[in-house]
Design an enzyme around this catalytic site. Structure first.
Site, mmCIF file in Angstrom:
data_model
loop_
_atom_site.group_PDB
_atom_site.id
_atom_site.type_symbol
_atom_site.label_atom_id
_atom_site.label_comp_id
_atom_site.label_asym_id
_atom_site.label_seq_id
_atom_site.Cartn_x
_atom_site.Cartn_y
_atom_site.Cartn_z
ATOM 1 N N GLU A 171 -52.562 73.739 -40.586
ATOM 2 C CA GLU A 171 -50.957 73.650 -40.151
ATOM 3 C C GLU A 171 -51.063 73.043 -38.622
ATOM 4 O OE1 GLU A 171 -48.600 74.973 -41.604
ATOM 5 O OE2 GLU A 171 -49.676 75.912 -43.266
ATOM 6 N N TYR B 277 -43.484 78.784 -36.107
ATOM 7 C CA TYR B 277 -43.585 78.485 -37.502
ATOM 8 C C TYR B 277 -45.119 78.617 -37.822
ATOM 9 C CZ TYR B 277 -45.307 75.646 -41.325
ATOM 10 O OH TYR B 277 -45.820 75.347 -42.204
ATOM 11 N N ASP C 134 -39.816 76.316 -41.475
ATOM 12 C CA ASP C 134 -39.893 74.778 -41.306
ATOM 13 C C ASP C 134 -38.603 74.121 -41.575
ATOM 14 O OD1 ASP C 134 -40.586 74.595 -43.781
ATOM 15 O OD2 ASP C 134 -41.724 72.890 -43.567
#
Length: 308
Positions: A45, A128, A146
DNA sequence: AACACGGGGTT
DNA sequence: AACCCAGTGTT
């Protein structure tokens, strides 16, 4: 509450159709496999923040082999971390990821926390990413928003070509209202909406003919009107910017042990004023260190030790 | 709320 | 050459 005569959204149908599509069309990415650790998901991520999958893939694989746990990265020298980051861009992310690893070791016994607020407080993890780790690392319920999800919902639910430039409370509420109650279903919903935005409901040329929820899409039903709040947003210039010069300097620092100022300068397209500004900002960010020399020009290198 | 922050592939 | 992309932290 009205929706301008657009077809009513049926969340249950939406969930099922997207689920089926994702099971069929979703990419087999290594951080999506059941045997991927929460740390592997977290690393993916961070790397995927503003960076496309294709470029992340090889770096992620090397990274997890080298530093398979937070404790491994927590003990890594900063110069090795920055070289392993290579040209993923935004190298401050690599610094924050190392800081994040140390915080996980110090505050969470080396285990990636499951709690969204705890995740949110870690370096480099914002709104996020915290939600994404909850969903993708732990199969938990969160609102993952996102740029892809925002676009899918702007079209499918809002009937608009693109979301607003900035995330609003109303948008968060709209997204949250569509998250399935069941945690596992919520995690699948997050993955599927992101994947739909990445593969089908793309910014430029959406493939509506291949879209599993085209039948419920408010934007399609409205005749795909153009972006309401278009133009305005001009893309950032790149050539000749400080960012480009910073990147040129970082490339040189990764390639060498220590480099003199003049050689560093000649590796860039900048004049000396812009060069000094960029170099100073790198030192300020902890991405470079200066080695003063009494009778020669200053030398520079990546930070050798970790800054505990 | 606005701004700074990389880099490469695609169109 | 323009455009796009799994955001975060600072001011």
């Amino acid at each position: 509450m009205h929706n301008g005569g657009m077809p009513a959204i049926d969340p249950t149908l939406l969930h099922r159709e997207l689920d089926d599509w994702f099971a069929r069309e979703g990419r087999d990415l290594p951080w999506r496999r059941p045997d991927c650790s929460p740390w592997g998901v977290l690393v993916s991520e961070i790397m995927l923040q503003q960076t496309p999958v294709a470029r992340v893939l090889p770096r992620w694989i090397d990274w997890l082999i080298r530093w398979p746990t937070p404790a491994d990265l927590a003990n890594a020298p900063t110069d090795e971390v920055l070289r392993a980051w290579d040209r993923l861009g935004y190298p401050r992310r690599a610094l924050r990821l190392a800081e994040c690893a140390r915080a996980i070791v110090d505050q969470h016994g080396g285990m990636v926390p499951r709690d969204e607020d705890a995740l949110r407080s870690l370096p480099g993890i914002g709104e996020y990413t915290a939600a994404a780790v909850v969903a993708f690392a732990f199969g938990g319920r969160s609102t993952v928003l996102d740029t892809n999800v925002r676009r899918v919902l702007a079209r499918g639910v809002g009937g608009e070509a693109l979301p607003r430039p900035h995330l609003t409370t109303a948008e968060r509420q709209r997204a949250g209202a569509l998250v399935p109650e069941d945690p596992a279903a919520a995690a699948r919903w997050a993955a599927a909406t992101m994947e739909l935005g990445a593969l089908v409901c793309t910014a430029r040329n959406p493939a509506c003919d291949r879209c599993p929820i085209a039948g419920q899409c408010a934007w399609l039903a409205a005749g795909k009107p153009a972006d309401a709040h278009a133009v305005v947003r001009r893309t950032q210039a790149w050539h000749g910017t400080d960012r480009q010069v910073r990147g040129q300097i970082m490339r040189e620092l990764r390639a060498a042990d220590r480099v003199g100022r003049s050689r560093l300068l000649s590796a860039t397209t900048a004049g000396s004023a812009q060069f000094d500004r960029a170099l100073e900002s790198l030192v300020h960010d902890g991405l470079a260190v200066e080695w003063a020399s009494p009778d020669d020009e200053p030398q520079y290198s990546l930070p050798a030790a970790r800054t505990r």
